[in-house]
Design a protein around this motif. Structure first.
Motif, PDB file in Angstrom:
ATOM      1  N   GLN A  58      51.766  37.520  37.885  1.00 20.34           N
ATOM      2  CA  GLN A  58      51.063  37.571  39.161  1.00 20.34           C
ATOM      3  C   GLN A  58      50.666  39.012  39.491  1.00 20.34           C
ATOM      4  OE1 GLN A  58      54.195  35.725  41.533  1.00 20.34           O
ATOM      5  NE2 GLN A  58      52.747  34.099  42.069  1.00 20.34           N
ATOM      6  N   GLY A  59      51.619  39.921  39.364  1.00 20.09           N
ATOM      7  CA  GLY A  59      51.333  41.332  39.647  1.00 20.09           C
ATOM      8  C   GLY A  59      50.242  41.874  38.751  1.00 20.09           C
ATOM      9  N   HIS A  60      50.258  41.468  37.489  1.00 19.02           N
ATOM     10  CA  HIS A  60      49.239  41.939  36.557  1.00 19.02           C
ATOM     11  C   HIS A  60      47.854  41.422  36.947  1.00 19.02           C
ATOM     12  CE1 HIS A  60      47.666  43.686  32.951  1.00 19.02           C
ATOM     13  NE2 HIS A  60      47.171  42.519  32.563  1.00 19.02           N
ATOM     14  N   ALA A  61      47.781  40.191  37.421  1.00 14.72           N
ATOM     15  CA  ALA A  61      46.489  39.655  37.867  1.00 14.72           C
ATOM     16  C   ALA A  61      45.928  40.496  39.014  1.00 14.72           C
ATOM     17  CB  ALA A  61      46.627  38.194  38.285  1.00 14.72           C
ATOM     18  N   TRP A  62      46.762  40.812  40.001  1.00 11.50           N
ATOM     19  CA  TRP A  62      46.291  41.637  41.121  1.00 11.50           C
ATOM     20  C   TRP A  62      45.959  43.047  40.646  1.00 11.50           C
ATOM     21  CZ3 TRP A  62      44.463  38.529  44.212  1.00 11.50           C
ATOM     22  CH2 TRP A  62      45.119  37.372  44.601  1.00 11.50           C
ATOM     23  N   TYR A  63      46.719  43.551  39.705  1.00 13.59           N
ATOM     24  CA  TYR A  63      46.432  44.871  39.131  1.00 13.59           C
ATOM     25  C   TYR A  63      45.051  44.874  38.473  1.00 13.59           C
ATOM     26  CZ  TYR A  63      46.701  48.607  35.639  1.00 13.59           C
ATOM     27  OH  TYR A  63      46.433  49.684  34.852  1.00 13.59           O
ATOM     28  N   LEU A  64      44.743  43.839  37.716  1.00 12.96           N
ATOM     29  CA  LEU A  64      43.445  43.753  37.040  1.00 12.96           C
ATOM     30  C   LEU A  64      42.293  43.573  38.013  1.00 12.96           C
ATOM     31  CD1 LEU A  64      44.368  41.425  34.052  1.00 12.96           C
ATOM     32  CD2 LEU A  64      43.847  43.875  33.946  1.00 12.96           C
ATOM     33  N   LEU A  65      42.542  42.912  39.117  1.00 12.79           N
ATOM     34  CA  LEU A  65      41.496  42.640  40.094  1.00 12.79           C
ATOM     35  C   LEU A  65      41.004  43.923  40.760  1.00 12.79           C
ATOM     36  CD1 LEU A  65      39.923  40.242  41.230  1.00 12.79           C
ATOM     37  CD2 LEU A  65      41.651  40.068  43.029  1.00 12.79           C
ATOM     38  N   PHE A  66      41.764  44.993  40.653  1.00 12.55           N
ATOM     39  CA  PHE A  66      41.400  46.270  41.271  1.00 12.55           C
ATOM     40  C   PHE A  66      39.992  46.727  40.899  1.00 12.55           C
ATOM     41  CE2 PHE A  66      40.909  50.846  40.789  1.00 12.55           C
ATOM     42  CZ  PHE A  66      41.121  51.267  42.090  1.00 12.55           C
ATOM     43  N   ALA A  67      39.569  46.463  39.678  1.00 12.70           N
ATOM     44  CA  ALA A  67      38.262  46.939  39.216  1.00 12.70           C
ATOM     45  C   ALA A  67      37.137  46.520  40.154  1.00 12.70           C
ATOM     46  CB  ALA A  67      37.981  46.438  37.802  1.00 12.70           C
ATOM     47  N   THR A  68      37.253  45.340  40.741  1.00 13.84           N
ATOM     48  CA  THR A  68      36.208  44.874  41.646  1.00 13.84           C
ATOM     49  C   THR A  68      36.676  44.758  43.088  1.00 13.84           C
ATOM     50  OG1 THR A  68      36.753  42.579  41.129  1.00 13.84           O
ATOM     51  CG2 THR A  68      34.987  43.609  39.835  1.00 13.84           C
ATOM     52  N   GLN A  69      37.975  44.716  43.301  1.00  8.61           N
ATOM     53  CA  GLN A  69      38.544  44.571  44.644  1.00  8.61           C
ATOM     54  C   GLN A  69      39.676  45.580  44.828  1.00  8.61           C
ATOM     55  OE1 GLN A  69      37.287  42.373  46.901  1.00  8.61           O
ATOM     56  NE2 GLN A  69      35.773  41.838  45.352  1.00  8.61           N
ATOM     57  N   PRO A  70      39.362  46.825  45.207  1.00  7.61           N
ATOM     58  CA  PRO A  70      40.408  47.847  45.315  1.00  7.61           C
ATOM     59  C   PRO A  70      41.603  47.474  46.191  1.00  7.61           C
ATOM     60  CG  PRO A  70      38.249  48.841  45.441  1.00  7.61           C
ATOM     61  CD  PRO A  70      38.039  47.352  45.468  1.00  7.61           C
ATOM     62  N   ASP A  71      41.402  46.621  47.184  1.00  7.16           N
ATOM     63  CA  ASP A  71      42.531  46.217  48.033  1.00  7.16           C
ATOM     64  C   ASP A  71      43.561  45.379  47.280  1.00  7.16           C
ATOM     65  OD1 ASP A  71      41.333  47.528  50.117  1.00  7.16           O
ATOM     66  OD2 ASP A  71      40.462  45.725  51.009  1.00  7.16           O
ATOM     67  N   ALA A  72      43.179  44.817  46.158  1.00  4.84           N
ATOM     68  CA  ALA A  72      44.090  43.961  45.401  1.00  4.84           C
ATOM     69  C   ALA A  72      45.313  44.722  44.906  1.00  4.84           C
ATOM     70  CB  ALA A  72      43.368  43.316  44.218  1.00  4.84           C
ATOM     71  N   THR A  73      45.176  46.005  44.690  1.00 11.76           N
ATOM     72  CA  THR A  73      46.297  46.794  44.179  1.00 11.76           C
ATOM     73  C   THR A  73      47.478  46.759  45.133  1.00 11.76           C
ATOM     74  OG1 THR A  73      44.843  48.209  42.910  1.00 11.76           O
ATOM     75  CG2 THR A  73      47.006  49.068  43.377  1.00 11.76           C
ATOM     76  N   ALA A  74      47.207  46.740  46.426  1.00 16.51           N
ATOM     77  CA  ALA A  74      48.306  46.683  47.392  1.00 16.51           C
ATOM     78  C   ALA A  74      49.119  45.403  47.217  1.00 16.51           C
ATOM     79  CB  ALA A  74      47.761  46.780  48.816  1.00 16.51           C
TER      80      ALA A  74
END
Length: 167
Positions: A58-74
């Protein structure tokens, strides 16, 4: 690409495509499937998929989403923090890989001191492995740190580059 046992795309694949809503749905579906499984009846090849591994995915999915959605990293930070704390001694490579992603996530949200501290820990653990994936995550950490200009960051980046050059 489809997940191994469903007709649905994996959350990580959707995250790489920048599909935030679809990624959220995939994470939700995965959570439902995960909680419905009786660990006593799990197939042998799935024995390693415990709560720590599931949280890491799950964490890795949100980490990867950062490229298009910077808020996902939080959203990635608490999941990756939980998983790196939960991995036991049998999962040192998994912990190391996720420590590098956690350090990158801290760097992305601007918590540079924590990024450096966690990055040092990741570097130490990764240097004890021969995992290509772990060294790839170190390279990703190096890229995340490149925009930060502090002496501690420069020292860590130098050590990462040295370790990656000799891996």
């Amino acid at each position: 690409e489809l997940c191994r046992h469903t007709e649905h795309p994996c959350a990580a694949d959707l995250a790489m495509l920048g599909e935030t809503i679809a990624c959220e749905r995939a994470v939700g579906r995965a959570e439902q499937h995960f909680t419905a499984v009786d660990p006593g009846t799990a197939l042998p090849w799935a024995a390693h998929v415990d709560r720590a591994e599931f949280t890491a995915q799950q964490g890795h999915a949100w980490y990867l989403l950062f490229a298009t959605q910077p808020d996902a990293t939080a959203r990635a930070v608490p999941l990756l923090t939980a998983t790196t704390s939960a991995f036991g001694s049998d999962y040192t490579r998994s912990r190391a890989v996720n420590l590098a992603s956690l350090a990158s996530s801290h760097a992305r949200v601007g918590d540079i001191d924590t990024a450096v501290s966690v990055g040092r820990h990741a570097l130490e653990e990764i240097c004890q492995t021969s995992s290509r994936r772990a060294y790839q995550r170190l390279r990703m950490l190096d890229d995340c740190l490149a925009v930060h200009q502090t002496a501690d960051v420069a020292d860590l980046r130098h050590d990462i580059q040295t370790a990656c050059a000799t891996s």
